[in-house]
Write a protein that holds these residues in place. Structure first.
Motif, short mmCIF file in Angstrom:
data_model
loop_
_atom_site.label_atom_id
_atom_site.label_comp_id
_atom_site.label_asym_id
_atom_site.label_seq_id
_atom_site.Cartn_x
_atom_site.Cartn_y
_atom_site.Cartn_z
N GLN A 32 0.84 -1.20 0.00
CA GLN A 32 0.00 0.00 0.00
C GLN A 32 0.87 1.25 0.00
OE1 GLN A 32 -2.47 -0.77 3.45
NE2 GLN A 32 -4.05 -1.72 2.17
N PRO A 43 -3.85 7.29 -3.68
CA PRO A 43 -3.23 6.09 -3.11
C PRO A 43 -3.26 4.92 -4.08
CG PRO A 43 -5.38 6.49 -2.12
CD PRO A 43 -5.09 7.67 -2.97
N THR A 45 -2.51 0.62 -4.38
CA THR A 45 -2.20 -0.68 -3.79
C THR A 45 -1.67 -1.59 -4.88
OG1 THR A 45 -3.94 -0.47 -2.11
CG2 THR A 45 -3.11 -2.68 -2.56
N LYS A 47 -0.62 -5.22 -6.08
CA LYS A 47 -0.70 -6.66 -5.84
C LYS A 47 0.53 -7.29 -6.49
CE LYS A 47 -2.45 -10.77 -4.89
NZ LYS A 47 -2.31 -11.35 -3.54
N GLN A 175 -7.92 -8.90 0.70
CA GLN A 175 -6.85 -7.91 0.85
C GLN A 175 -7.27 -6.48 0.54
OE1 GLN A 175 -4.15 -9.94 -1.92
NE2 GLN A 175 -2.81 -10.49 -0.21
N LEU A 176 -8.44 -6.30 -0.07
CA LEU A 176 -8.87 -4.98 -0.51
C LEU A 176 -10.22 -4.62 0.10
CD1 LEU A 176 -8.13 -5.15 -4.35
CD2 LEU A 176 -6.68 -4.15 -2.57
N CYS A 180 -13.08 -0.90 -3.97
CA CYS A 180 -11.80 -0.43 -4.51
C CYS A 180 -11.63 -0.91 -5.94
CB CYS A 180 -10.65 -0.96 -3.65
SG CYS A 180 -9.01 -0.54 -4.27
N ALA A 304 -6.34 -0.40 -6.87
CA ALA A 304 -5.40 -1.52 -6.74
C ALA A 304 -4.97 -1.95 -8.12
CB ALA A 304 -6.06 -2.67 -6.00
#
Length: 315
Positions: A32, A43, A45, A47, A175-176, A180, A304
């Motif tokens: 992140q 922001p 993220t 993977k 994980q999210l 998102c 993400a």
């Protein structure tokens, strides 16, 4: 022996695939980043899918397809498998076949980089180079399957492969946060289709393609897969001349519009990942991130991004 490519995997298929391959694949982390850390005002993220076995997400689809073959009573011990690949799928098939005790023959375009073909051969597969692009390697693999009675593991347009890739979507669910946006690079569309099916109704998933290889964008405009010219810096991993029927059907059903990015953005993103995070990813592996960096206004709350592969050299 592949199922009809227009058959979409179900949520139950993806859940079963997750159970089937859970002891074979790695659960990869997310990283992140706050707004501004990657020169983008939102922001991000990441993977880190390049940390998977063989350096790409492809192991999920290949493992599921080969595990299903092993459960098929028609498949006798010692029967060979084959595939066509730009490199990453071939490495995944070679790895999964070696674990299952199967012979593997992998057909690649003659320009496939050594960073990928070396991995294929390291796992004991026979490498066959074919003049041309991925589509030419695919034709050669189909001919080989018929002549040698080998079982062909499709790279992106078989339900078993797509269900395997969809297990990445299930992993992302844990994980999210809900809602998102998720961006994935797209060649034939197996990763996009699997993740979109797995996360449908929870997280919107967008496919990203190079401008130089707009296979899925062209298919969605036409309402069906169509042939396109392909090239550019990511052609070895995102160079399918024709998008898969599964990915096209999923994109049409969800009303998804692909994003496309120029090669210059892909190259700049790859350099930025190395400079800021010391991540060495291949061009196809950073294409989704390139879209976020190139068009951040589309994702004002961030997104993400799947960094899907790293079979490359730092240079």
């Amino acid at each position: 022996m592949n199922a009809e490519p227009t058959t979409l995997p179900t949520a139950a298929d993806i859940a079963s695939a997750a159970t089937r391959i859970r002891h074979l694949v790695r659960r990869t982390p997310v990283l992140q980043l706050a707004a501004g850390e990657l020169d983008v005002p939102v922001p991000v993220t990441l993977k880190l899918k390049y940390l998977q076995h063989t350096g790409s997400f492809k192991v999920r689809g290949a493992s599921n397809a080969i595990a299903l073959l092993g459960a098929d009573q028609r498949v006798l011990p010692g029967v060979g498998v084959c595939c066509a690949s730009g490199g990453n799928h071939g490495a995944a098939v070679a790895w999964a076949a070696s674990r299952a005790g199967l012979r593997a023959t992998v057909f690649v375009p003659d320009f496939a980089p050594a960073a990928k073909t070396d991995v294929i051969e390291a796992f004991g597969a026979r490498l066959r180079r074919v003049e041309g692009f991925y589509a030419d390697a695919l034709t050669a693999s189909r001919r080989y399957a018929e002549e040698e009675n080998a079982l062909r593991i499709d790279a992106y347009d078989a339900p078993s492969t797509v269900a395997g890739q969809g297990t990445l979507g299930l992993e992302l669910v844990g994980q999210l946060p809900e809602g998102c946006p998720v961006l994935v690079g797209c060649g034939g569309g197996g990763l996009y289709a699997g993740v979109a099916l797995a996360m449908a109704g929870r997280n919107p998933v967008t496919a990203v393609e190079p401008v130089s290889a707009p296979s899925l964008a062209s298919a969605l405009r036409a309402g069906e897969p169509v042939d396109v010219e392909v090239g550019g810096v990511a052609v070895d991993s995102l160079g399918a001349r024709r998008a898969g029927r599964i990915a096209t059907a999923v994109g049409l059903s969800l009303g998804m519009e692909t994003l496309t990015v120029p090669d210059t953005a892909i190259v700049a993103t790859r350099r930025l990942l190395w400079q800021r995070l010391r991540i060495v990813a291949e061009p196809g592996g950073v294409t989704a991130l390139a879209a976020l960096l190139d068009q951040p206004a589309r994702f004002p709350d961030g997104a993400a991004v799947v960094v899907s592969g790293a079979n490359t050299t730092p240079s």
